[in-house]
Design a protein around this motif. Structure first.
Motif, mmCIF file in Angstrom:
data_model
loop_
_atom_site.group_PDB
_atom_site.id
_atom_site.type_symbol
_atom_site.label_atom_id
_atom_site.label_comp_id
_atom_site.label_asym_id
_atom_site.label_seq_id
_atom_site.Cartn_x
_atom_site.Cartn_y
_atom_site.Cartn_z
ATOM 1 N N GLN A 86 -8.835 30.740 8.764
ATOM 2 C CA GLN A 86 -9.092 29.701 10.014
ATOM 3 C C GLN A 86 -10.801 29.337 9.909
ATOM 4 N N MET A 87 -11.694 30.276 9.350
ATOM 5 C CA MET A 87 -13.088 29.852 9.381
ATOM 6 C C MET A 87 -13.242 28.744 8.149
ATOM 7 N N GLN A 88 -12.506 28.887 7.176
ATOM 8 C CA GLN A 88 -12.677 27.818 6.049
ATOM 9 C C GLN A 88 -12.146 26.524 6.360
ATOM 10 N N GLN A 90 -12.954 25.488 9.396
ATOM 11 C CA GLN A 90 -13.836 25.209 10.242
ATOM 12 C C GLN A 90 -15.281 25.142 9.398
ATOM 13 N N ARG A 91 -15.225 24.990 7.912
ATOM 14 C CA ARG A 91 -16.324 25.138 7.030
ATOM 15 C C ARG A 91 -17.359 26.189 7.200
ATOM 16 N N LYS A 92 -16.814 27.193 7.300
ATOM 17 C CA LYS A 92 -17.603 28.485 7.442
ATOM 18 C C LYS A 92 -16.903 29.418 6.520
ATOM 19 N N ALA A 93 -18.020 30.215 5.614
ATOM 20 C CA ALA A 93 -17.556 30.917 4.559
ATOM 21 C C ALA A 93 -17.509 32.196 4.996
ATOM 22 N N VAL A 94 -16.147 32.829 5.342
ATOM 23 C CA VAL A 94 -16.223 34.212 5.424
ATOM 24 C C VAL A 94 -15.028 34.787 4.360
ATOM 25 N N VAL A 95 -15.492 35.834 3.831
ATOM 26 C CA VAL A 95 -14.765 36.480 2.787
ATOM 27 C C VAL A 95 -14.258 37.819 3.088
ATOM 28 N N ALA A 96 -13.009 38.109 2.657
ATOM 29 C CA ALA A 96 -12.412 39.405 2.859
ATOM 30 C C ALA A 96 -12.772 40.209 1.560
ATOM 31 N N PHE A 97 -13.123 41.316 1.424
ATOM 32 C CA PHE A 97 -13.593 42.270 0.278
ATOM 33 C C PHE A 97 -12.941 43.570 0.029
ATOM 34 N N VAL A 98 -12.229 43.967 1.078
ATOM 35 C CA VAL A 98 -11.476 45.213 1.090
ATOM 36 C C VAL A 98 -9.939 44.996 1.725
ATOM 37 N N GLN A 99 -8.990 45.309 1.121
ATOM 38 C CA GLN A 99 -7.554 45.355 2.187
ATOM 39 C C GLN A 99 -7.420 46.574 2.868
ATOM 40 N N LEU A 100 -7.081 46.541 4.152
ATOM 41 C CA LEU A 100 -6.814 47.955 4.617
ATOM 42 C C LEU A 100 -5.265 48.102 4.960
ATOM 43 N N ALA A 101 -4.801 46.806 5.400
ATOM 44 C CA ALA A 101 -3.337 46.892 5.793
ATOM 45 C C ALA A 101 -2.619 46.044 5.108
ATOM 46 N N ASN A 305 -1.656 25.207 13.467
ATOM 47 C CA ASN A 305 -2.911 25.173 13.615
ATOM 48 C C ASN A 305 -3.452 23.903 13.255
ATOM 49 N N GLU A 306 -3.665 22.779 13.608
ATOM 50 C CA GLU A 306 -3.987 21.793 13.399
ATOM 51 C C GLU A 306 -5.232 21.584 12.129
ATOM 52 N N LYS A 307 -6.317 22.259 12.747
ATOM 53 C CA LYS A 307 -7.402 21.982 11.558
ATOM 54 C C LYS A 307 -7.117 22.817 10.441
ATOM 55 N N VAL A 308 -6.026 23.923 10.320
ATOM 56 C CA VAL A 308 -5.774 24.386 8.918
ATOM 57 C C VAL A 308 -4.922 23.349 8.260
ATOM 58 N N ALA A 309 -4.007 22.801 9.036
ATOM 59 C CA ALA A 309 -3.001 22.038 8.391
ATOM 60 C C ALA A 309 -3.670 20.728 7.708
ATOM 61 N N ALA A 310 -4.941 20.356 8.176
ATOM 62 C CA ALA A 310 -5.517 19.380 7.933
ATOM 63 C C ALA A 310 -6.537 19.454 6.757
ATOM 64 N N ALA A 311 -6.953 20.494 6.529
ATOM 65 C CA ALA A 311 -7.834 21.036 5.581
ATOM 66 C C ALA A 311 -7.323 21.482 4.395
ATOM 67 N N GLU A 312 -8.180 21.194 3.270
ATOM 68 C CA GLU A 312 -7.676 21.616 1.922
ATOM 69 C C GLU A 312 -8.178 22.925 1.672
ATOM 70 N N ILE A 313 -7.173 24.082 1.813
ATOM 71 C CA ILE A 313 -7.744 25.375 1.967
ATOM 72 C C ILE A 313 -7.927 26.006 0.421
ATOM 73 N N ASP A 314 -9.066 26.515 0.087
ATOM 74 C CA ASP A 314 -9.078 27.050 -1.309
ATOM 75 C C ASP A 314 -9.089 28.674 -1.006
ATOM 76 N N LEU A 315 -7.986 29.157 -1.350
ATOM 77 C CA LEU A 315 -7.626 30.766 -1.052
ATOM 78 C C LEU A 315 -8.499 31.649 -1.915
ATOM 79 N N THR A 316 -8.852 31.241 -2.920
ATOM 80 C CA THR A 316 -9.855 31.939 -3.859
ATOM 81 C C THR A 316 -11.313 32.183 -3.401
ATOM 82 N N LYS A 317 -11.587 31.208 -2.203
ATOM 83 C CA LYS A 317 -12.652 31.458 -1.636
ATOM 84 C C LYS A 317 -12.781 32.262 -0.325
#
Length: 333
Positions: A86-88, A90-101, A305-317
């Motif tokens: 979601q944040m990507q 909206q051009r905001k860089a939020v990064v997951a670094f540990v998976q819990l579930a 989600n229209e914003k996600v659908a319209a964006a080029e999401i780079d999952l590696t980021k």
């Protein structure tokens, strides 16, 4: 001499506190997807890493935690991976670094007066559906279910009811007809005879039936800038959290509950232990984020989600396994 020793002890204690690395961690709710975080607290693992952790529990779903993170009022969030996507958008860089579930853990339950039948999806029309909060993953669950069945969000009323006992009470009191929530609420519903689980995403098969694949949920995430500016803090938090995951994998549900802070436990202890047992299958064993599984949340979000659908999401980021890969191979005691 005794006074001198006390003074020295106080000085050492003060110095130790001064040297501790302060970090603010916020959690969206005390549902069981987030369980490894309070387990790490209960085991004292953050302190062992030299961290001084300030915790805020919003108790109303992950969207509030995400807002706090983006606003800079917290450093690290215990929230759901899909928020990074979601944040990507909206051009905001939020990064997951540990998976819990590693899996959803969500269930959809109906109250005693509900006429909804999953075999006839259209029967959900007009229902009051309880979710943790607007913009949360429970919200996404409902919207994706509706979209897959040719329905829309306008066909139901989505109502934020929080999680745990509060969510169960909303169903029991008839404030909502259906409830989408996690354990311990899922276990409480059936244990108390409040309602019936109709759709269960706690198992891998259940998640695949709902989403078409495994749906990673709870992670630790931070802004890219905080990670870049505070790599040592991120590594310490990662070390402690991964050790908690390893410890959980080798201990029983009852032993896990014994280590939890009291404020985390909801309802009666025996039922809560059963809820932890029911949820154990969703937890990561090593904190690694799977690059294939994270494609499922992206597909779900793109569907409505229209914003996600319209964006080029780079999952590696949206994630990194860099810090998990550096955790010392030492099990928690």
């Amino acid at each position: 001499m005794h006074k001198l020793m006390l003074a020295l002890a106080a000085t050492v204690a003060f110095a130790g506190s001064a040297l501790a690395d302060p970090v603010r961690i916020s959690v969206g709710s005390y549902n069981l997807n987030n369980l490894p975080f309070p387990v790490a607290q209960g085991l004292g693992l953050y302190e062992k890493e030299g961290l001084e952790v300030t915790v805020e529990n919003f108790a109303s779903g992950g969207s509030k935690t995400l807002q706090a993170l983006v606003a800079g009022s917290t450093d690290i969030a215990v929230g759901f991976y899909d928020h990074t996507i979601q944040m990507q958008s909206q051009r905001k860089a939020v990064v997951a670094f540990v998976q819990l579930a590693r899996n959803s853990g969500l269930v959809l339950a109906r109250g005693k007066n509900s006429t909804f039948d999953p075999a006839r999806p259209e029967t959900i029309k007009g229902a009051r559906v309880g979710i943790t909060s607007p913009g949360s993953s429970s919200d996404f669950f409902v919207r994706y279910y509706l979209q897959r069945n040719g329905l829309s969000g306008d066909d139901v009323s989505l109502i934020g009811v929080g999680s745990g006992s509060a969510a169960v009470a909303a169903l029991e009191q008839g404030k909502v007809d259906l409830l989408v929530n996690y354990d311990p609420a899922a276990t409480f519903i059936e244990a108390k005879g409040v309602g019936k689980i109709l759709i269960d995403g706690r198992s891998d098969d259940g998640a695949k039936a709902i989403y078409g694949g495994i749906y990673p949920t709870s992670v630790l995430y931070a802004t890219q800038s905080f990670i870049e500016d505070n790599p040592e803090t991120i590594q310490k938090v990662t070390n402690a959290t991964v050790k908690a995951l390893e410890w959980m994998n080798s201990h029983s549900a009852e032993e896990i509950v014994d280590k939890l802070p009291k404020e985390f436990i909801a309802g009666d202890r025996d039922t809560y232990i059963k809820a932890v047992e029911n949820a154990k299958a969703i937890f990561s064993k090593d904190g690694h984020i799977n690059e294939q599984d994270i494609k499922t949340p992206l597909a779900v979000l793109k569907s409505f989600n229209e914003k996600v659908a319209a964006a080029e999401i780079d999952l590696t980021k949206t994630y990194t396994n860099e810090f998990v890969g550096k955790v010392p191979n030492v099990a928690a005691n």
